[in-house]
Design a protein around this motif. Structure first.
Motif, PDB file in Angstrom:
ATOM      1  N   ALA A  23       0.813  -1.221   0.000  1.00  0.00           N
ATOM      2  CA  ALA A  23       0.000   0.000   0.000  1.00  0.00           C
ATOM      3  C   ALA A  23       0.844   1.267   0.000  1.00  0.00           C
ATOM      4  CB  ALA A  23      -0.923   0.002   1.216  1.00  0.00           C
ATOM      5  N   GLY A  24       2.178   1.123   0.141  1.00  0.00           N
ATOM      6  CA  GLY A  24       3.050   2.288   0.142  1.00  0.00           C
ATOM      7  C   GLY A  24       2.980   3.127   1.395  1.00  0.00           C
ATOM      8  N   VAL A  25       2.551   2.528   2.515  1.00  0.00           N
ATOM      9  CA  VAL A  25       2.436   3.274   3.773  1.00  0.00           C
ATOM     10  C   VAL A  25       3.773   3.250   4.522  1.00  0.00           C
ATOM     11  CG1 VAL A  25       1.285   3.419   6.019  1.00  0.00           C
ATOM     12  CG2 VAL A  25      -0.019   2.752   3.986  1.00  0.00           C
ATOM     13  N   PRO A  26       4.361   4.403   4.823  1.00  0.00           N
ATOM     14  CA  PRO A  26       5.613   4.437   5.584  1.00  0.00           C
ATOM     15  C   PRO A  26       5.428   3.834   6.975  1.00  0.00           C
ATOM     16  CG  PRO A  26       5.169   6.569   4.556  1.00  0.00           C
ATOM     17  CD  PRO A  26       3.923   5.754   4.425  1.00  0.00           C
ATOM     18  N   GLN A  27       6.331   2.932   7.336  1.00  0.00           N
ATOM     19  CA  GLN A  27       6.267   2.235   8.623  1.00  0.00           C
ATOM     20  C   GLN A  27       7.560   2.469   9.385  1.00  0.00           C
ATOM     21  OE1 GLN A  27       5.661  -1.993   8.181  1.00  0.00           O
ATOM     22  NE2 GLN A  27       5.660  -2.405  10.383  1.00  0.00           N
ATOM     23  N   VAL A  28       7.452   2.890  10.626  1.00  0.00           N
ATOM     24  CA  VAL A  28       8.626   3.123  11.474  1.00  0.00           C
ATOM     25  C   VAL A  28       8.451   2.349  12.770  1.00  0.00           C
ATOM     26  CG1 VAL A  28       9.961   4.820  12.780  1.00  0.00           C
ATOM     27  CG2 VAL A  28       9.107   5.395  10.494  1.00  0.00           C
ATOM     28  N   SER A  29       9.388   1.459  13.046  1.00  0.00           N
ATOM     29  CA  SER A  29       9.322   0.703  14.299  1.00  0.00           C
ATOM     30  C   SER A  29      10.157   1.381  15.373  1.00  0.00           C
ATOM     31  CB  SER A  29       9.827  -0.728  14.109  1.00  0.00           C
ATOM     32  OG  SER A  29       9.943  -1.380  15.370  1.00  0.00           O
ATOM     33  N   PRO A  30       9.600   1.501  16.580  1.00  0.00           N
ATOM     34  CA  PRO A  30      10.357   2.057  17.697  1.00  0.00           C
ATOM     35  C   PRO A  30      11.080   0.985  18.509  1.00  0.00           C
ATOM     36  CG  PRO A  30       8.089   1.777  18.354  1.00  0.00           C
ATOM     37  CD  PRO A  30       8.180   1.281  16.930  1.00  0.00           C
ATOM     38  N   ALA A  31      11.061  -0.284  18.027  1.00  0.00           N
ATOM     39  CA  ALA A  31      11.582  -1.353  18.882  1.00  0.00           C
ATOM     40  C   ALA A  31      12.212  -2.527  18.149  1.00  0.00           C
ATOM     41  CB  ALA A  31      10.451  -1.889  19.774  1.00  0.00           C
TER      42      ALA A  31
ATOM     43  N   LYS B 170       1.791  10.147   1.070  1.00  0.00           N
ATOM     44  CA  LYS B 170       2.584   9.106   1.739  1.00  0.00           C
ATOM     45  C   LYS B 170       3.864   8.772   0.978  1.00  0.00           C
ATOM     46  CE  LYS B 170      -0.411   5.460  -0.145  1.00  0.00           C
ATOM     47  NZ  LYS B 170      -1.442   4.447   0.209  1.00  0.00           N
ATOM     48  N   ALA B 171       3.831   8.890  -0.359  1.00  0.00           N
ATOM     49  CA  ALA B 171       5.035   8.639  -1.134  1.00  0.00           C
ATOM     50  C   ALA B 171       6.103   9.681  -0.829  1.00  0.00           C
ATOM     51  CB  ALA B 171       4.710   8.627  -2.624  1.00  0.00           C
ATOM     52  N   ASP B 172       5.688  10.933  -0.673  1.00  0.00           N
ATOM     53  CA  ASP B 172       6.646  11.984  -0.336  1.00  0.00           C
ATOM     54  C   ASP B 172       7.147  11.849   1.098  1.00  0.00           C
ATOM     55  OD1 ASP B 172       6.541  13.110  -2.849  1.00  0.00           O
ATOM     56  OD2 ASP B 172       4.988  14.561  -2.326  1.00  0.00           O
ATOM     57  N   VAL B 173       6.266  11.439   1.997  1.00  0.00           N
ATOM     58  CA  VAL B 173       6.685  11.187   3.380  1.00  0.00           C
ATOM     59  C   VAL B 173       7.743  10.091   3.400  1.00  0.00           C
ATOM     60  CG1 VAL B 173       5.951  10.351   5.645  1.00  0.00           C
ATOM     61  CG2 VAL B 173       4.510  11.977   4.385  1.00  0.00           C
ATOM     62  N   LEU B 174       7.512   9.040   2.635  1.00  0.00           N
ATOM     63  CA  LEU B 174       8.455   7.925   2.580  1.00  0.00           C
ATOM     64  C   LEU B 174       9.813   8.367   2.037  1.00  0.00           C
ATOM     65  CD1 LEU B 174       8.831   4.863   2.961  1.00  0.00           C
ATOM     66  CD2 LEU B 174       8.064   4.574   0.594  1.00  0.00           C
ATOM     67  N   LYS B 175       9.805   9.121   0.944  1.00  0.00           N
ATOM     68  CA  LYS B 175      11.056   9.610   0.366  1.00  0.00           C
ATOM     69  C   LYS B 175      11.813  10.487   1.355  1.00  0.00           C
ATOM     70  CE  LYS B 175       9.469   9.610  -4.463  1.00  0.00           C
ATOM     71  NZ  LYS B 175       9.103  10.463  -5.625  1.00  0.00           N
ATOM     72  N   ALA B 176      11.087  11.324   2.061  1.00  0.00           N
ATOM     73  CA  ALA B 176      11.722  12.229   3.024  1.00  0.00           C
ATOM     74  C   ALA B 176      12.357  11.460   4.178  1.00  0.00           C
ATOM     75  CB  ALA B 176      10.693  13.231   3.547  1.00  0.00           C
ATOM     76  N   LEU B 177      11.699  10.411   4.621  1.00  0.00           N
ATOM     77  CA  LEU B 177      12.259   9.599   5.702  1.00  0.00           C
ATOM     78  C   LEU B 177      13.563   8.941   5.282  1.00  0.00           C
ATOM     79  CD1 LEU B 177       8.989   7.925   7.035  1.00  0.00           C
ATOM     80  CD2 LEU B 177      10.439   9.510   8.313  1.00  0.00           C
ATOM     81  N   PHE B 178      13.571   8.341   4.097  1.00  0.00           N
ATOM     82  CA  PHE B 178      14.782   7.671   3.631  1.00  0.00           C
ATOM     83  C   PHE B 178      15.891   8.648   3.268  1.00  0.00           C
ATOM     84  CE2 PHE B 178      12.308   3.775   3.393  1.00  0.00           C
ATOM     85  CZ  PHE B 178      13.266   2.804   3.670  1.00  0.00           C
ATOM     86  N   ALA B 179      15.531   9.898   3.005  1.00  0.00           N
ATOM     87  CA  ALA B 179      16.541  10.914   2.693  1.00  0.00           C
ATOM     88  C   ALA B 179      17.183  11.490   3.950  1.00  0.00           C
ATOM     89  CB  ALA B 179      15.906  12.041   1.876  1.00  0.00           C
ATOM     90  N   LEU B 180      16.604  11.187   5.098  1.00  0.00           N
ATOM     91  CA  LEU B 180      17.098  11.760   6.355  1.00  0.00           C
ATOM     92  C   LEU B 180      18.423  11.116   6.754  1.00  0.00           C
ATOM     93  CD1 LEU B 180      16.193  13.753   8.601  1.00  0.00           C
ATOM     94  CD2 LEU B 180      15.244  11.786   9.811  1.00  0.00           C
TER      95      LEU B 180
END
Length: 428
Positions: free
Chosen positions: A140-148, A371-381
């Protein structure tokens, strides 16, 4: 932290959930959205989800973690830039299981995957649960971030991973999963450093056969030589067994002077620790972040007897909370909101995960609902300030943070920070 191989039943859950979500594997390339359609939410609201085990022994860690998420949202007035944030707290556990459940995890992921306004998903807490949710959210292209999550196979094929990992978790052909805690190759090395410092020469290891536990145990074996520690044995246990006296007797015959449990509390951690202590009363007890919680260390919370507590050391990615750049303010704010100044260490990681999402959405301006832009921004960090210090992500989605905290048991029975360790060598 869980089942290395999903097996037919788990696979069926994932397949059924994919079908129900209407997802296909036709999409590829950075920022693709699969059959989920447009990657942009409509209107002025964006949806953020968390999926964590809120029942069972892990709740001692996840309730403070969710409190951290809610604190970050409250301080932001439920806003991320121009967008109003709707937060949905999901529970990937069941009362019957007393821990994360694959069917419930799939349902959580499916809910977010089919939500056109979903732009950020915080989860899972257990690595085995992420084995279920990553493919669904990936389609679905949803950015997922695990805290653990720390299991190496979710993002790499490093030693300790299983065949086909990590590619099998990304059917869309692009990465959608990141984590803000260092992986288990770093945690295992940190544990070995702590054991060496504590005088361990021969270590008996038991694991709960789940992805996190089995993977961490395997890495202990592979990295032991770097730190001058001998692993006498690595035994996978049946978490439902009534006792582990036979296994403990074997450890005693091997001359072990330390014991390490690789797994989560609900998978027999307390019982095997009691049995090992009975067989090896002087042996020091070690564990990873899966047991570094009061539900293992405190007798009053169903953990091991108080007599064992002085022998215990465990590791968590978090260090001295007050020493973090935003730590003192976080602790003051947490106390004001929830009445305690000493929350479980995962509280600050919940805050950091939410903070990351809010900042990323806000920085994108009018595109914060994409969500696609959010994902790109996360990986660019690559390096950004946060409550836990500057960090970014590599191409695999793994954090640039490299240290673990070693904890002993405090007077109240809960883990208390002892020292920070940064490994000098890990497998690659």
């Amino acid at each position: 932290m869980n089942a290395r191989k999903l097996g037919p039943a788990f696979a069926a859950v994932a397949i059924a959930a994919l079908a129900a979500a209407g997802c296909s594997s036709s999409s590829s390339g950075s920022g693709s959205t699969g059959a989920a359609g447009s990657s942009a939410a409509s209107g002025s609201t964006v949806d953020i989800y968390s999926s964590l085990p809120m029942q069972g022994s892990s709740s001692a860690q996840t309730i403070p973690l969710v409190n951290g998420i809610k604190l970050a949202l409250s301080q932001a007035h439920n806003k991320a830039g121009k967008f109003t944030v709707k937060y949905t707290e999901l529970d990937d556990s069941t009362a019957a299981a007393g821990k994360w459940d694959p069917t419930q995890t799939a349902a959580d992921a499916r809910q977010a995957a089919t939500d056109p306004n979903a732009v950020y998903y915080i989860g899972e807490f257990n690595s085995g649960a992420s084995e279920v949710s990553i493919p669904l959210l990936n389609q679905a292209g949803v950015p997922q971030v695990s805290p653990a999550n720390t299991y190496v196979g979710l993002t790499t094929n490093l030693p300790g991973s299983a065949p086909g990992e990590p590619q099998k978790y990304y059917p869309a052909g692009t990465r959608t999963y990141l984590r803000i805690v260092p992986i288990d190759s770093i945690q295992a090395a940190s544990d070995l450093m702590a054991m060496k410092q504590a005088g361990c020469t021969t270590v008996a290891v038991a694991n709960d056969k789940e992805a996190y536990g089995a993977g961490l145990a395997s890495l202990l074996q592979k990295e032991a030589g770097f730190y001058g520690v001998s692993i006498a044995s690595n035994v996978g246990i049946d978490p439902t067994a009534a006792n582990f006296r036979s296994t403990a007797s074997t450890f005693a015959s091997e001359g072990a002077n330390c014991f390490f449990f690789a797994g989560i509390v609900s998978n027999g951690a307390v019982q095997i620790t009691k049995d090992v202590h009975a067989a090896l009363p002087a042996a020091k007890i070690f564990g990873g972040d899966g047991v570094c919680t009061g539900s293992f260390t405190a007798a009053s919370q169903g953990g091991v007897p108080a007599a064992i507590a002085p022998l215990i050391e465990c590791t968590v990615a978090t260090q001295d909370l007050a020493a973090y750049p935003g730590g003192k303010q976080f602790l003051a704010d947490y106390k004001a909101a929830y009445g305690t100044a000493s929350p479980d260490p995962y509280a600050i990681y919940g805050y950091a995960a939410a903070e990351l999402g809010l900042q990323t959405i806000a920085k994108l301006g009018a595109d914060g609902n994409n969500k696609a832009d959010v994902l790109k921004a996360l990986f660019a960090l690559k390096s950004s300030p946060s409550v836990i210090g500057n960090f970014g992500f590599n191409a695999n989605g793994d954090t640039t943070l490299k240290s673990y905290g070693v904890y002993k048991v405090g007077k109240d029975g809960n883990p208390a920070f002892f020292e920070t360790v940064t490994p000098t060598k890990v497998v690659s």
